[in-house]
Design a protein around this motif. Structure first.
Motif, short mmCIF file in Angstrom:
data_model
loop_
_atom_site.label_atom_id
_atom_site.label_comp_id
_atom_site.label_asym_id
_atom_site.label_seq_id
_atom_site.Cartn_x
_atom_site.Cartn_y
_atom_site.Cartn_z
N LEU A 167 5.77 16.93 -1.88
CA LEU A 167 5.20 15.63 -2.21
C LEU A 167 5.58 14.66 -1.10
CD1 LEU A 167 3.94 13.84 -4.58
CD2 LEU A 167 6.26 13.14 -4.94
N VAL A 168 4.57 14.00 -0.54
CA VAL A 168 4.82 13.05 0.55
C VAL A 168 4.38 11.67 0.11
CG1 VAL A 168 4.20 12.40 2.89
CG2 VAL A 168 4.30 14.80 2.28
N GLU A 169 5.20 10.65 0.36
CA GLU A 169 4.72 9.28 0.09
C GLU A 169 5.09 8.37 1.26
OE1 GLU A 169 3.94 7.68 -3.83
OE2 GLU A 169 5.52 6.21 -3.44
N LEU A 170 4.08 7.65 1.73
CA LEU A 170 4.27 6.62 2.75
C LEU A 170 4.03 5.28 2.05
CD1 LEU A 170 4.01 9.05 4.63
CD2 LEU A 170 2.27 7.84 5.92
N THR A 171 4.85 4.29 2.35
CA THR A 171 4.61 2.96 1.79
C THR A 171 4.78 1.90 2.89
OG1 THR A 171 6.91 2.51 1.19
CG2 THR A 171 5.58 3.60 -0.48
N SER A 172 4.10 0.76 2.67
CA SER A 172 4.31 -0.36 3.59
C SER A 172 4.07 -1.67 2.84
CB SER A 172 3.33 -0.27 4.76
OG SER A 172 3.46 -1.44 5.55
N SER A 173 4.84 -2.68 3.22
CA SER A 173 4.62 -4.00 2.62
C SER A 173 3.65 -4.81 3.48
CB SER A 173 5.95 -4.74 2.46
OG SER A 173 6.64 -4.74 3.68
N SER A 174 3.09 -4.17 4.48
CA SER A 174 2.05 -4.83 5.29
C SER A 174 0.71 -4.19 4.96
CB SER A 174 2.36 -4.62 6.78
OG SER A 174 1.21 -4.90 7.54
N THR A 175 -0.35 -4.99 5.04
CA THR A 175 -1.70 -4.42 4.82
C THR A 175 -2.34 -4.07 6.16
OG1 THR A 175 -2.50 -6.70 4.76
CG2 THR A 175 -2.16 -5.60 2.64
N GLN A 224 0.83 -1.20 0.00
CA GLN A 224 0.00 0.00 0.00
C GLN A 224 0.86 1.25 0.00
OE1 GLN A 224 -2.09 1.11 3.53
NE2 GLN A 224 -1.13 -0.48 4.78
N ARG A 225 0.26 2.31 -0.54
CA ARG A 225 0.95 3.61 -0.60
C ARG A 225 -0.05 4.70 -0.23
NH1 ARG A 225 5.48 3.19 -4.12
NH2 ARG A 225 5.36 1.23 -5.25
N ALA A 226 0.41 5.73 0.41
CA ALA A 226 -0.41 6.92 0.61
C ALA A 226 0.43 8.11 0.16
CB ALA A 226 -0.79 7.07 2.08
N THR A 227 -0.13 8.89 -0.77
CA THR A 227 0.64 9.97 -1.39
C THR A 227 -0.15 11.27 -1.31
OG1 THR A 227 1.40 8.29 -2.94
CG2 THR A 227 1.93 10.56 -3.50
N ALA A 228 0.55 12.35 -0.99
CA ALA A 228 -0.14 13.64 -0.93
C ALA A 228 0.69 14.71 -1.60
CB ALA A 228 -0.40 14.04 0.52
N LEU A 229 0.01 15.66 -2.20
CA LEU A 229 0.66 16.85 -2.76
C LEU A 229 0.19 18.05 -1.93
CD1 LEU A 229 2.38 17.99 -5.13
CD2 LEU A 229 0.22 18.40 -6.31
N LEU A 230 1.13 18.87 -1.48
CA LEU A 230 0.78 19.95 -0.56
C LEU A 230 1.34 21.28 -1.04
CD1 LEU A 230 2.04 18.11 2.66
CD2 LEU A 230 -0.27 18.01 1.66
N THR A 231 0.68 22.35 -0.60
CA THR A 231 1.20 23.69 -0.82
C THR A 231 1.47 24.32 0.54
OG1 THR A 231 0.46 24.37 -3.01
CG2 THR A 231 0.22 25.97 -1.30
N LEU A 232 2.64 24.91 0.70
CA LEU A 232 3.00 25.52 1.98
C LEU A 232 3.49 26.94 1.75
CD1 LEU A 232 4.11 22.28 2.00
CD2 LEU A 232 4.26 22.86 4.41
N GLY A 233 3.48 27.71 2.84
CA GLY A 233 3.84 29.13 2.70
C GLY A 233 5.30 29.34 2.35
N ASP A 234 6.18 28.60 2.98
CA ASP A 234 7.61 28.79 2.70
C ASP A 234 8.40 27.54 3.09
OD1 ASP A 234 7.81 28.90 5.48
OD2 ASP A 234 7.84 31.08 5.53
N SER A 235 9.72 27.58 2.87
CA SER A 235 10.51 26.37 3.11
C SER A 235 10.63 26.07 4.61
CB SER A 235 11.88 26.46 2.45
OG SER A 235 12.47 27.70 2.70
N ALA A 236 10.54 27.09 5.47
CA ALA A 236 10.58 26.83 6.91
C ALA A 236 9.35 26.01 7.31
CB ALA A 236 10.63 28.14 7.69
N ALA A 237 8.20 26.32 6.75
CA ALA A 237 6.98 25.56 7.03
C ALA A 237 7.15 24.12 6.54
CB ALA A 237 5.78 26.21 6.36
#
Ligand SMILES: Cc1cc2nc3c(=O)[nH]c(=O)nc-3n(C[C@H](O)[C@H](O)[C@H](O)COP(=O)(O)OP(=O)(O)OC[C@H]3O[C@@H](n4cnc5c(N)ncnc54)[C@H](O)[C@@H]3O)c2cc1C
Length: 479
Positions: free
Chosen positions: A280-288, A217-230
């Motif tokens: 861009l964030v991606e989490l993956t796992s080989s477990s369900t 399984q994978r969980a992927t998100a695309l985000l917008t943030l105010g700046d690089s510190a955030a």
């Protein structure tokens, strides 16, 4: 002595020795900045043939430049000195049967990375190295540059993924270190010496690579943030929440996004808001059994409540996930299509990414007012591709390149970082390296080079311009 080129032609036959027009596709580097016509291109089909070629070249004092997919970004895989040959591993592309119990596979150095991914898929195993050039980059080149890529955060760089190696040394002898074990402390870590050696210490011919179970399984998100510190603050929180599931944490800035959207057909940005930085964030796992979507959703909620995340979307399909990744991976191409650019491959401690970006901006604007800065890269491991496009209408952009590169290198060094994070030095960064490496470090590298390649025939001019610069180590064949 017979003409070495004629001897190579006879040894390798018409498919194994290319010259003239046939050698032309191998001549220039990816960014078209380096490369002269080689004497020829040797295309061996076995380790024994590689050894024969290297021995012949060593005896004849001819330079050998190993070449994989030629996607390197520092000009290390092309000939710079007249009379050198390219040694292309492209015909050595066998993939062994994966060993699920030990999590390993033996491959030839000429295997293309995406071909390895495809070959492993039916076995439920993955080789967790991913980068934008994976359709062309080959295992030998990935090892030669000690490539990093977008999953280094979780799985490390190439040196962490190589269990064993076979290498043809500059004198033509073959080192067989194809061991498939995690633990091997029988002396110096020789395999690591060749990871990042950029073809200057020998030719990698085969490797035992470390595999992982394929994610279920994978969980992927695309985000917008105010700046690089955030972005750094959110990344730090996410690391704590997602732990070992965090596989990708990448960023690009809004200028880079606008270039990608301008130049690449079929690309669109799915979020309503656009802040300064996109992640861009991606989490993956080989477990369900774990709920990755829940972990990610609750982390996003945390970021939004604190005003760090301005907008975001979870990928709802594989097609959407692929599109999110494309937005990140097309960053180099978007800027290339915009025109002239200066590339810098920096790494700093993750907690200081925002500081580097801000200070770098002030330095670059001081040297070249109006320069357009496009920082992007691997937020999770502190690797920033700090690339610049010229101010609109600026004539002397290239002329400022050395001053800008040195200012950024000095800043990275001062911040306990590196001016050459994952692309190596090649021919492009040796002057920079000489300025920013301590004499002791440079000398240590020159001693290693001299010990393995006293005639300096293996890819001369890469990593160390002139290894004989150290008085104690005179080198034959070069001044
Ligand atoms: C679009 C794009 C995206 C990229 N993204 C990334 C990224 O995210 N992370 C990253 O680390 N890099 C990245 N790169 C850089 C590049 O893909 C890597 O450096 C890659 O490892 C090079 O592999 P290659 O087979 O093309 O090597 P080449 O360019 O052919 O060679 C690179 C170096 O390795 C040496 N070499 C090649 N084969 C051998 C061998 N068999 N034995 C010994 N030495 C050898 C060469 O002499 C040369 O010095 C990117 C490049 C492009 C064009």
């Amino acid at each position: 002595m017979t003409d070495p080129a004629a001897a190579l032609a006879q040894m390798l036959g018409p498919k194994g020795w290319l010259s003239g027009e046939e050698a032309e596709p191998y001549r220039q580097d990816w960014l078209k900045r380096y490369g002269i016509a080689p004497l020829g291109v040797a295309r061996p089909i076995s380790t024994a043939q590689v050894a024969e070629i290297v021995t012949l070249c060593c005896d004849a004092g001819m330079n050998v430049v190993p070449q994989g997919g030629n996607t390197g970004l520092c000009g290390g895989a092309v000939v710079e000195r007249a009379g050198g040959i390219i040694l292309s591993l492209s015909r050595m592309a066998a993939i062994g049967e994966p060993d699920a119990a030990s999590g390993s596979v033996v491959v030839d150095a000429g295997v293309i990375l995406s071909a390895l991914h495809d070959a492993l898929a039916p076995h439920g195993l993955v080789f967790p190295m991913h980068l934008g050039a994976e359709g062309s980059a080959r295992i030998g080149g990935l090892i030669g540059t000690n490539a990093g890529g977008s999953h280094a955060l979780r799985h490390g760089m190439m040196q962490n993924l190589v269990l064993g190696l076979e290498v043809v040394l500059p004198d033509g002898s073959i080192w067989n270190g194809l061991r498939a074990v995690q633990k091997d402390n029988a002396g110096y870590q020789l395999r690591k010496l060749f990871c990042g050696a950029e073809g200057t210490l020998g030719v990698v011919t085969r490797a035992v690579l470390k595999l992982s179970p394929a994610p279920k399984q994978r969980a992927t998100a695309l985000l917008t943030l105010g700046d690089s510190a955030a972005a750094v603050a959110f990344g730090t929180y996410l690391r704590g929440e997602a732990g070992e599931f965090l596989t990708g944490l990448e960023f690009f800035c809004d200028f880079g996004l606008s270039l990608a959207l301008k130049h690449l057909p079929g690309l669109s940005f799915p979020l309503e808001s656009r802040g300064d930085v996109h992640v861009l964030v991606e989490l993956t796992s080989s477990s369900t059994r774990v709920q990755l979507d829940d972990i990610l959703a609750s982390a996003l909620e945390w970021g939004m409540e604190r005003g760090l995340i301005l907008d975001g979307a979870l990928a709802m399909s594989d097609a959407q996930r692929a599109h999110f990744w494309r937005l990140r991976e097309e960053q180099p191409e978007g800027q290339r299509l915009e025109g002239e650019q200066l590339k810098h491959d920096i790494s700093v401690p993750v907690g200081r990414i925002a500081e580097f970006i801000d200070k770098g901006q002030a330095l670059c604007q001081g040297i070249l007012p109006g320069v357009r800065i496009n920082p992007f890269g691997h937020l999770g491991d502190g690797n920033i591709h700090y690339n610049l496009s010229p101010p609109q209408g600026e004539a002397d952009f290239a002329g400022k390149a050395p001053e800008i590169a040195q200012a950024l290198a000095a800043l990275a060094t001062e911040m306990a970082g590196s001016f050459a994070a994952e692309h190596g030095l090649g021919r492009a960064k040796i002057v920079l390296a000489d300025r920013n490496r301590s004499p002791v470090e440079r000398d240590l590298m020159a001693r290693l080079k001299h010990a393995l390649d006293p005639l300096n025939t293996m890819n001369p001019g890469v990593i160390i311009a002139n290894p004989s610069g150290k008085k104690n180590f005179p080198m034959n064949g070069i001044s």
